[in-house]
Design a protein around this motif. Structure first.
Motif, PDB file in Angstrom:
ATOM      1  N   ASP A 291      31.045-101.971 100.952  1.00  0.00           N
ATOM      2  CA  ASP A 291      31.378-103.391 101.015  1.00  0.00           C
ATOM      3  C   ASP A 291      30.628-104.152  99.919  1.00  0.00           C
ATOM      4  OD1 ASP A 291      32.881-105.428 102.261  1.00  0.00           O
ATOM      5  OD2 ASP A 291      31.148-106.065 103.419  1.00  0.00           O
TER       6      ASP A 291
ATOM      7  N   TYR B 167      41.261-106.872  96.715  1.00  0.00           N
ATOM      8  CA  TYR B 167      39.959-106.998  97.373  1.00  0.00           C
ATOM      9  C   TYR B 167      40.039-107.350  98.856  1.00  0.00           C
ATOM     10  CZ  TYR B 167      37.762-106.340  92.860  1.00  0.00           C
ATOM     11  OH  TYR B 167      37.354-105.803  91.670  1.00  0.00           O
TER      12      TYR B 167
ATOM     13  N   GLN C 269      38.494-104.945 101.758  1.00  0.00           N
ATOM     14  CA  GLN C 269      37.432-105.449 102.623  1.00  0.00           C
ATOM     15  C   GLN C 269      37.865-105.387 104.088  1.00  0.00           C
ATOM     16  OE1 GLN C 269      37.197-109.078 100.384  1.00  0.00           O
ATOM     17  NE2 GLN C 269      35.168-108.576  99.578  1.00  0.00           N
TER      18      GLN C 269
END
Length: 177
Positions: free
Chosen positions: A21, A86, A90
């Motif tokens: 992360d 992204y 995530q």
């Protein structure tokens, strides 16, 4: 001191996913600081026959779920398709962490009595749980983290071993810095 299957998988994987992360944030910062096209780091790879930076995340999350369901002797889930952006990556990390957080030590208690066969592309043959965890599960897990780290370093991201190791929480008031 002995470690259970749970001890050497779930907390270790949760920590590694937190590192991944952080790597997504490093990638976005790298794109901004070097004026790269948004998302360009996600398509970067070390060699033509290797997965891209973004694919390292998707594959690792799928492998975590695959290996842990095998260790729990449950029906394996189908791999998730993840958009190479992204927010989606995530989200996939968060989903995988949530899955791991549902696992209780007793869920993997019987794993050491089972025999496991990894996917043919990884290894040939059958493994007892200890060898499967040591030589397949953890090795594969850390491989994808290390490759993601290497891609970022190759592109010029300012990260090092401390980033790879993640954030330590000292026990007993000891300062490990």
């Amino acid at each position: 001191m002995s470690f259970s299957v749970y001890d050497v998988t779930v907390p270790v994987m949760l920590r590694g996913l937190a590192v991944m992360d952080d790597y997504l944030l490093h990638a976005q910062n790298l794109e901004r600081s070097k004026s790269l096209d948004p998302g360009s780091v996600l398509t970067s790879r070390l060699a033509p026959d290797m997965l891209t930076f973004g694919e390292q995340f998707a594959v690792n999350c799928n492998k975590v779920e695959l290996h842990m369901t095998k260790l729990m002797n449950r029906i394996q889930v189908a791999p998730h398709e993840v958009a190479m952006i992204y927010p989606a990556l995530q989200g996939r990390l968060l989903e995988t962490r949530s899955f791991l957080q549902t696992i209780e030590p007793e869920d993997v208690e019987s794993a050491q009595t089972l025999i496991h066969q990894p996917t043919p592309s990884v290894a040939q043959g059958w493994f007892g749980a200890d060898d499967y965890i040591r030589y397949v599960v953890l090795a594969e897990f850390f491989f994808h983290i290390a490759v993601a780290h290497a891609i970022l370093r190759h592109l010029g991201a300012p990260l090092g071993k401390k980033d790879y190791l993640g954030h330590f929480t000292p026990h007993g008031g000891v300062d490990y810095s």
